[in-house]
Design a protein around this motif. Sequence first.
Motif, short mmCIF file in Angstrom:
data_model
loop_
_atom_site.label_atom_id
_atom_site.label_comp_id
_atom_site.label_asym_id
_atom_site.label_seq_id
_atom_site.Cartn_x
_atom_site.Cartn_y
_atom_site.Cartn_z
N HIS A 103 0.61 -1.07 2.13
CA HIS A 103 1.41 -0.38 1.12
C HIS A 103 1.92 0.97 1.60
O HIS A 103 1.26 1.65 2.39
CB HIS A 103 0.57 -0.14 -0.15
CG HIS A 103 0.30 -1.37 -0.95
ND1 HIS A 103 -0.63 -2.31 -0.54
CD2 HIS A 103 0.83 -1.81 -2.12
CE1 HIS A 103 -0.66 -3.28 -1.44
NE2 HIS A 103 0.21 -3.01 -2.40
N SER A 104 3.07 1.31 1.07
CA SER A 104 3.52 2.70 1.16
C SER A 104 2.77 3.49 0.08
O SER A 104 2.41 2.93 -0.96
CB SER A 104 5.03 2.78 0.89
OG SER A 104 5.74 1.98 1.81
N SER B 128 5.98 5.65 4.13
CA SER B 128 5.96 4.19 4.24
C SER B 128 4.67 3.69 4.88
O SER B 128 3.89 4.45 5.45
CB SER B 128 7.17 3.72 5.07
OG SER B 128 7.06 4.22 6.40
N ARG B 129 4.50 2.39 4.79
CA ARG B 129 3.29 1.74 5.29
C ARG B 129 3.02 2.09 6.76
O ARG B 129 1.89 2.32 7.16
CB ARG B 129 3.45 0.23 5.14
CG ARG B 129 2.35 -0.61 5.70
CD ARG B 129 2.60 -2.09 5.34
NE ARG B 129 3.91 -2.55 5.80
CZ ARG B 129 4.16 -2.98 7.02
NH1 ARG B 129 3.21 -2.97 7.93
NH2 ARG B 129 5.37 -3.40 7.34
N THR B 130 4.05 2.13 7.55
CA THR B 130 3.88 2.43 8.98
C THR B 130 3.91 3.92 9.27
O THR B 130 3.61 4.33 10.38
CB THR B 130 5.00 1.77 9.79
OG1 THR B 130 6.25 2.34 9.38
CG2 THR B 130 5.03 0.26 9.56
N SER C 59 8.79 6.25 7.71
CA SER C 59 9.74 6.82 6.74
C SER C 59 9.01 7.69 5.75
O SER C 59 7.92 7.35 5.28
CB SER C 59 10.47 5.71 5.99
OG SER C 59 11.26 4.95 6.85
N THR C 60 9.63 8.81 5.43
CA THR C 60 9.14 9.67 4.36
C THR C 60 10.30 9.98 3.43
O THR C 60 11.47 9.87 3.81
CB THR C 60 8.55 10.99 4.90
OG1 THR C 60 9.56 11.66 5.67
CG2 THR C 60 7.33 10.74 5.76
N TYR C 61 9.96 10.36 2.21
CA TYR C 61 11.00 10.66 1.22
C TYR C 61 10.45 11.73 0.29
O TYR C 61 9.29 11.67 -0.12
CB TYR C 61 11.34 9.39 0.44
CG TYR C 61 12.55 9.51 -0.45
CD1 TYR C 61 12.45 9.29 -1.82
CD2 TYR C 61 13.80 9.81 0.08
CE1 TYR C 61 13.56 9.38 -2.64
CE2 TYR C 61 14.91 9.90 -0.73
CZ TYR C 61 14.79 9.69 -2.09
OH TYR C 61 15.90 9.77 -2.89
N THR D 268 9.41 -0.08 1.18
CA THR D 268 9.30 0.76 2.37
C THR D 268 10.53 1.62 2.66
O THR D 268 10.46 2.50 3.51
CB THR D 268 9.02 -0.09 3.62
OG1 THR D 268 10.08 -1.05 3.76
CG2 THR D 268 7.69 -0.82 3.51
N THR D 269 11.63 1.35 1.97
CA THR D 269 12.81 2.18 2.24
C THR D 269 12.69 3.49 1.48
O THR D 269 12.10 3.54 0.40
CB THR D 269 14.10 1.46 1.81
OG1 THR D 269 14.04 1.21 0.41
CG2 THR D 269 14.25 0.15 2.56
N PRO D 270 13.25 4.55 2.03
CA PRO D 270 13.09 5.87 1.37
C PRO D 270 13.55 5.88 -0.08
O PRO D 270 12.83 6.39 -0.95
CB PRO D 270 13.95 6.78 2.25
CG PRO D 270 13.89 6.15 3.60
CD PRO D 270 13.90 4.66 3.34
N MET E 113 11.17 4.02 -2.36
CA MET E 113 9.89 4.72 -2.55
C MET E 113 10.00 5.83 -3.58
O MET E 113 9.01 6.30 -4.10
CB MET E 113 9.40 5.29 -1.21
CG MET E 113 8.94 4.24 -0.22
SD MET E 113 8.05 4.94 1.20
CE MET E 113 9.38 5.82 2.03
#
Length: 125
Positions: A31-32, A51-53, A56-58, A101-103, A106
Amino acid sequence: VQLQASGGGLVQAGGSLRLSCAASERTFSTHSIGWIRQAPGKEREFVAAISRTGGSTYYADSVKGRFTISRDNAKNTVHLQMNSLKPEDTAVYYCAATTVTTPEAMGVISLYDYWGQGTLVTVSS
C-alpha cells in the motif's frame, strides 16, 4: 490491516514535529501510505502521501516546502517531518493506506481503505 500513528504533541509556531505511522509488513509492502488531518469543526484534509515503492510523493499545497514524507522500509514505518509549523496545522493527524500509487490519486481521501487511530498535533501561537 493495522496502522499505528504516533509523534503528536504540543509545539510552538515555527517548531517541528515528526509523526510516525507503523504498519504491518504486508500492509507496508502493498500500500501507499498517506497522512490526512482533521481540525476541530472542519472537514478532513489531505496532507501528504508516499507510494508503495517510495518512488512518488504528493503534498497538499498548504504544506509543500514545510513537510516531508518518507518511508523506512526496514521498520515498516512512514514518517512525516513537519517543520515551520503554524497554528493552522493544529489537527488530529491520521495515517491511512491505499492501493493507488499515482500522485493525484493518493490525494483523494475517499480512496484510502484503512485508517489508523490518529495523533493530535497542537501548534500554539
